[in-house]
Scaffold this motif. Structure first.
Motif, PDB file in Angstrom:
ATOM      1  N   VAL A  62       0.750  -1.684   0.134  1.00 25.94           N
ATOM      2  CA  VAL A  62       0.190   0.160   0.291  1.00 25.94           C
ATOM      3  C   VAL A  62       0.997   1.634   0.385  1.00 25.94           C
ATOM      4  O   VAL A  62       2.106   1.270   0.364  1.00 25.94           O
ATOM      5  CB  VAL A  62      -1.107   0.197   0.976  1.00 25.94           C
ATOM      6  N   VAL A  63       0.497   2.271  -0.978  1.00 25.69           N
ATOM      7  CA  VAL A  63       1.703   3.486  -1.187  1.00 25.69           C
ATOM      8  C   VAL A  63       0.156   4.353  -0.923  1.00 25.69           C
ATOM      9  O   VAL A  63      -1.065   4.611  -1.366  1.00 25.69           O
ATOM     10  CB  VAL A  63       2.517   2.952  -2.104  1.00 25.69           C
ATOM     11  N   GLU A  64       0.739   5.721  -0.561  1.00 27.64           N
ATOM     12  CA  GLU A  64       0.266   6.596  -0.922  1.00 27.64           C
ATOM     13  C   GLU A  64       0.269   7.039  -2.052  1.00 27.64           C
ATOM     14  O   GLU A  64       0.987   7.565  -3.180  1.00 27.64           O
ATOM     15  CB  GLU A  64       1.355   7.961   0.547  1.00 27.64           C
ATOM     16  N   PRO A  65      -0.368   7.967  -2.988  1.00 25.84           N
ATOM     17  CA  PRO A  65      -0.900   8.580  -4.503  1.00 25.84           C
ATOM     18  C   PRO A  65       0.626   9.243  -4.057  1.00 25.84           C
ATOM     19  O   PRO A  65       0.408  10.454  -3.248  1.00 25.84           O
ATOM     20  CB  PRO A  65      -1.974   9.118  -4.501  1.00 25.84           C
ATOM     21  N   PRO A  66       1.474   9.635  -5.613  1.00 26.56           N
ATOM     22  CA  PRO A  66       2.053  10.755  -5.939  1.00 26.56           C
ATOM     23  C   PRO A  66       1.650  12.446  -5.693  1.00 26.56           C
ATOM     24  O   PRO A  66       0.686  12.711  -5.667  1.00 26.56           O
ATOM     25  CB  PRO A  66       2.573   9.901  -7.109  1.00 26.56           C
ATOM     26  N   LYS A  67       2.853  13.370  -4.635  1.00 29.57           N
ATOM     27  CA  LYS A  67       2.693  14.071  -4.928  1.00 29.57           C
ATOM     28  C   LYS A  67       2.617  14.858  -6.332  1.00 29.57           C
ATOM     29  O   LYS A  67       2.948  14.729  -7.105  1.00 29.57           O
ATOM     30  CB  LYS A  67       3.285  15.219  -3.367  1.00 29.57           C
ATOM     31  N   ARG A  68       1.000  15.914  -6.190  1.00 29.20           N
ATOM     32  CA  ARG A  68       1.035  17.044  -8.097  1.00 29.20           C
ATOM     33  C   ARG A  68       2.818  17.187  -7.903  1.00 29.20           C
ATOM     34  O   ARG A  68       2.763  18.134  -6.817  1.00 29.20           O
ATOM     35  CB  ARG A  68      -0.365  17.619  -7.734  1.00 29.20           C
ATOM     36  N   THR A  69       2.800  17.654  -8.391  1.00 32.63           N
ATOM     37  CA  THR A  69       4.417  18.453  -9.089  1.00 32.63           C
ATOM     38  C   THR A  69       3.646  19.969  -9.488  1.00 32.63           C
ATOM     39  O   THR A  69       2.485  19.874  -9.896  1.00 32.63           O
ATOM     40  CB  THR A  69       4.691  17.778 -10.273  1.00 32.63           C
ATOM     41  N   ALA A  70       4.294  21.005  -9.407  1.00 31.08           N
ATOM     42  CA  ALA A  70       4.172  21.641  -9.430  1.00 31.08           C
ATOM     43  C   ALA A  70       4.294  22.159 -11.423  1.00 31.08           C
ATOM     44  O   ALA A  70       4.363  21.877 -12.032  1.00 31.08           O
ATOM     45  CB  ALA A  70       4.899  22.970  -9.321  1.00 31.08           C
ATOM     46  N   GLY A  71       2.793  23.232 -11.223  1.00 30.86           N
ATOM     47  CA  GLY A  71       2.550  23.699 -12.738  1.00 30.86           C
ATOM     48  C   GLY A  71       3.217  24.579 -13.226  1.00 30.86           C
ATOM     49  O   GLY A  71       4.433  24.986 -12.655  1.00 30.86           O
ATOM     50  N   VAL A  72       3.485  24.515 -14.782  1.00 32.95           N
ATOM     51  CA  VAL A  72       4.214  25.412 -15.544  1.00 32.95           C
ATOM     52  C   VAL A  72       3.828  26.983 -15.860  1.00 32.95           C
ATOM     53  O   VAL A  72       2.364  26.105 -16.855  1.00 32.95           O
ATOM     54  CB  VAL A  72       5.008  24.330 -16.698  1.00 32.95           C
ATOM     55  N   LYS A  73       4.558  27.881 -15.619  1.00 35.55           N
ATOM     56  CA  LYS A  73       3.512  29.132 -16.499  1.00 35.55           C
ATOM     57  C   LYS A  73       3.763  28.479 -17.368  1.00 35.55           C
ATOM     58  O   LYS A  73       4.372  28.896 -18.103  1.00 35.55           O
ATOM     59  CB  LYS A  73       4.035  30.282 -15.975  1.00 35.55           C
ATOM     60  N   VAL A  74       2.751  29.944 -18.717  1.00 35.66           N
ATOM     61  CA  VAL A  74       3.376  29.890 -20.398  1.00 35.66           C
ATOM     62  C   VAL A  74       2.788  31.134 -20.774  1.00 35.66           C
ATOM     63  O   VAL A  74       1.960  31.672 -20.163  1.00 35.66           O
ATOM     64  CB  VAL A  74       1.904  28.649 -21.344  1.00 35.66           C
ATOM     65  N   ALA A  75       4.165  31.746 -21.589  1.00 35.22           N
ATOM     66  CA  ALA A  75       3.666  33.147 -22.490  1.00 35.22           C
ATOM     67  C   ALA A  75       2.392  33.468 -23.030  1.00 35.22           C
ATOM     68  O   ALA A  75       1.970  33.955 -22.366  1.00 35.22           O
ATOM     69  CB  ALA A  75       4.592  33.526 -23.193  1.00 35.22           C
ATOM     70  N   ASP A  76       2.150  32.535 -23.914  1.00 40.97           N
ATOM     71  CA  ASP A  76       0.798  32.563 -24.612  1.00 40.97           C
ATOM     72  C   ASP A  76       0.673  31.392 -24.888  1.00 40.97           C
ATOM     73  O   ASP A  76       0.791  29.969 -24.706  1.00 40.97           O
ATOM     74  CB  ASP A  76       1.225  33.423 -25.906  1.00 40.97           C
ATOM     75  N   THR A  77      -0.712  30.785 -25.772  1.00 47.39           N
ATOM     76  CA  THR A  77      -1.385  29.923 -26.402  1.00 47.39           C
ATOM     77  C   THR A  77      -0.992  29.281 -26.873  1.00 47.39           C
ATOM     78  O   THR A  77      -0.771  27.869 -26.790  1.00 47.39           O
ATOM     79  CB  THR A  77      -2.790  30.744 -27.174  1.00 47.39           C
ATOM     80  N   ASP A  78      -0.214  29.226 -28.258  1.00 49.86           N
ATOM     81  CA  ASP A  78       0.988  28.536 -28.738  1.00 49.86           C
ATOM     82  C   ASP A  78       1.743  27.983 -27.965  1.00 49.86           C
ATOM     83  O   ASP A  78       2.001  26.859 -28.408  1.00 49.86           O
ATOM     84  CB  ASP A  78       1.684  29.272 -29.803  1.00 49.86           C
ATOM     85  N   GLU A  79       2.803  28.146 -27.104  1.00 47.90           N
ATOM     86  CA  GLU A  79       3.083  27.828 -26.218  1.00 47.90           C
ATOM     87  C   GLU A  79       2.637  26.819 -25.130  1.00 47.90           C
ATOM     88  O   GLU A  79       2.597  25.238 -25.444  1.00 47.90           O
ATOM     89  CB  GLU A  79       3.138  28.474 -24.967  1.00 47.90           C
ATOM     90  N   LEU A  80       1.494  26.960 -25.173  1.00 51.66           N
ATOM     91  CA  LEU A  80       0.681  25.988 -24.090  1.00 51.66           C
ATOM     92  C   LEU A  80       0.136  25.006 -25.347  1.00 51.66           C
ATOM     93  O   LEU A  80       0.400  23.625 -24.785  1.00 51.66           O
ATOM     94  CB  LEU A  80      -1.072  26.612 -23.972  1.00 51.66           C
ATOM     95  N   VAL A  81      -0.601  25.381 -26.570  1.00 52.70           N
ATOM     96  CA  VAL A  81      -0.516  24.165 -27.361  1.00 52.70           C
ATOM     97  C   VAL A  81       0.443  23.155 -28.029  1.00 52.70           C
ATOM     98  O   VAL A  81       0.905  21.858 -27.703  1.00 52.70           O
ATOM     99  CB  VAL A  81      -0.888  24.742 -28.865  1.00 52.70           C
ATOM    100  N   ALA A  82       1.998  23.925 -27.643  1.00 53.54           N
ATOM    101  CA  ALA A  82       3.134  23.336 -28.563  1.00 53.54           C
ATOM    102  C   ALA A  82       2.913  22.444 -27.491  1.00 53.54           C
ATOM    103  O   ALA A  82       4.179  21.297 -27.036  1.00 53.54           O
ATOM    104  CB  ALA A  82       4.501  24.255 -28.082  1.00 53.54           C
ATOM    105  N   LYS A  83       2.555  22.920 -26.377  1.00 57.73           N
ATOM    106  CA  LYS A  83       3.130  21.858 -24.667  1.00 57.73           C
ATOM    107  C   LYS A  83       2.677  20.008 -24.748  1.00 57.73           C
ATOM    108  O   LYS A  83       3.053  19.376 -24.325  1.00 57.73           O
ATOM    109  CB  LYS A  83       3.014  22.320 -23.517  1.00 57.73           C
ATOM    110  N   LEU A  84       0.996  21.209 -25.163  1.00 63.94           N
ATOM    111  CA  LEU A  84      -0.348  19.676 -25.542  1.00 63.94           C
ATOM    112  C   LEU A  84       0.664  18.581 -25.937  1.00 63.94           C
ATOM    113  O   LEU A  84      -0.155  17.796 -25.847  1.00 63.94           O
ATOM    114  CB  LEU A  84      -1.153  20.396 -25.068  1.00 63.94           C
ATOM    115  N   LYS A  85       0.933  19.293 -27.348  1.00 61.26           N
ATOM    116  CA  LYS A  85       1.202  18.420 -27.938  1.00 61.26           C
ATOM    117  C   LYS A  85       2.813  17.354 -27.944  1.00 61.26           C
ATOM    118  O   LYS A  85       2.169  15.994 -28.441  1.00 61.26           O
ATOM    119  CB  LYS A  85       1.403  18.943 -29.441  1.00 61.26           C
TER     120      LYS A  85
END
Length: 248
Positions: free
Chosen positions: A219-242
């Protein structure tokens, strides 16, 4: 008309679970325990059905002797009597279903109402297994229950909507969150619950083997959530999601 309501003693939903240092399970030492929330809903629904022909509510619990506290809570809410099947070992869903089958055969209830699952293991198995062992109709995830003389009509939640089923009694229902809001037991009813009948049994009394069939490896605890990342604009967000394979 008699209704049987199984209830389970679990770690209180307000308490954050702690895993034992050796990884063998959840640490339950010196933590608050309470009735499984879905079972509270089942007890409440049985009490509400008293206005529609139910004459007796029997609460049942399977577990260690401390489960008496959970049964006393059910009695304080409005159950008429209780049965505790004492077992120091953890009883798996199949073992619980077999014990409940034996209790049902002894008590002859017209309706069995269970919580859809327990919040400690989230198995969602006992109600379905019990229906299979008894060979009776079942309606899971109930959000509305209407009782008649020889049948019960249940509205249950399904993907994308709801479904309404009519079951011939005896039958089994498992409760969902939207069925009702459980009541708080009043102080006078808490005092009355102390004198209501509570029988203690053992699995051997019912001739049921509850030896575990499963072995918990770790039995193990769920992994801790990692910190989020800020993006400069929508294009960078889409690129990271891809790059993550989330977007195309």
């Amino acid at each position: 008309m008699k209704v049987l309501v199984p209830v389970k003693r679990v770690l209180d939903y307000n308490v954050k679970p702690r895993v034992k240092a050796d990884g063998t399970g959840v640490d339950l030492a010196n933590v608050k325990m309470s009735m499984n929330p879905f079972d509270e809903i089942a007890v409440e629904e049985a009490i509400r059905l008293k206005d529609k022909g139910v004459t007796e509510i029997v609460a049942v619990s399977i577990g260690e002797a401390k489960s008496q506290e959970t049964l006393r809570t059910a009695l304080a809410m409005g159950a008429d009597r209780a049965i505790l099947v004492v077992s120091d070992e953890k009883v798996e869903p199949l073992g619980v279903a077999k014990l409940l089958k034996a209790i049902v055969e002894a008590e002859k209830p017209d309706l069995i109402i269970l919580g859809k699952q327990a919040i400690d293991d989230d198995n969602n198995q006992t109600g379905q297994m019990l229906a299979g062992l008894l060979g009776v109709g079942q309606a899971t995830f109930a959000s509305k229950v209407e009782l008649a003389a020889d049948s019960v009509t249940v509205t249950r939640e399904v993907d994308g909507g709801s479904e309404t089923d009519r079951l011939t009694l005896p039958a089994i229902i498992t409760t969902d969150l939207r069925l009702n809001e459980p009541r708080y037991a009043s102080l006078p009813n808490i005092m009355k619950a102390k004198s209501k009948p509570l029988d203690q049994k053992t699995p051997a009394d019912y001739g049921v083997d509850v030896a575990p069939r499963l072995t918990t490896l770790k039995v193990v605890e769920p992994p801790k959530r990692t910190a989020g990342v800020k993006v400069a604009d929508t294009d960078e967000l889409v690129a990271k999601l891809k790059a993550m394979g989330v977007a195309k």
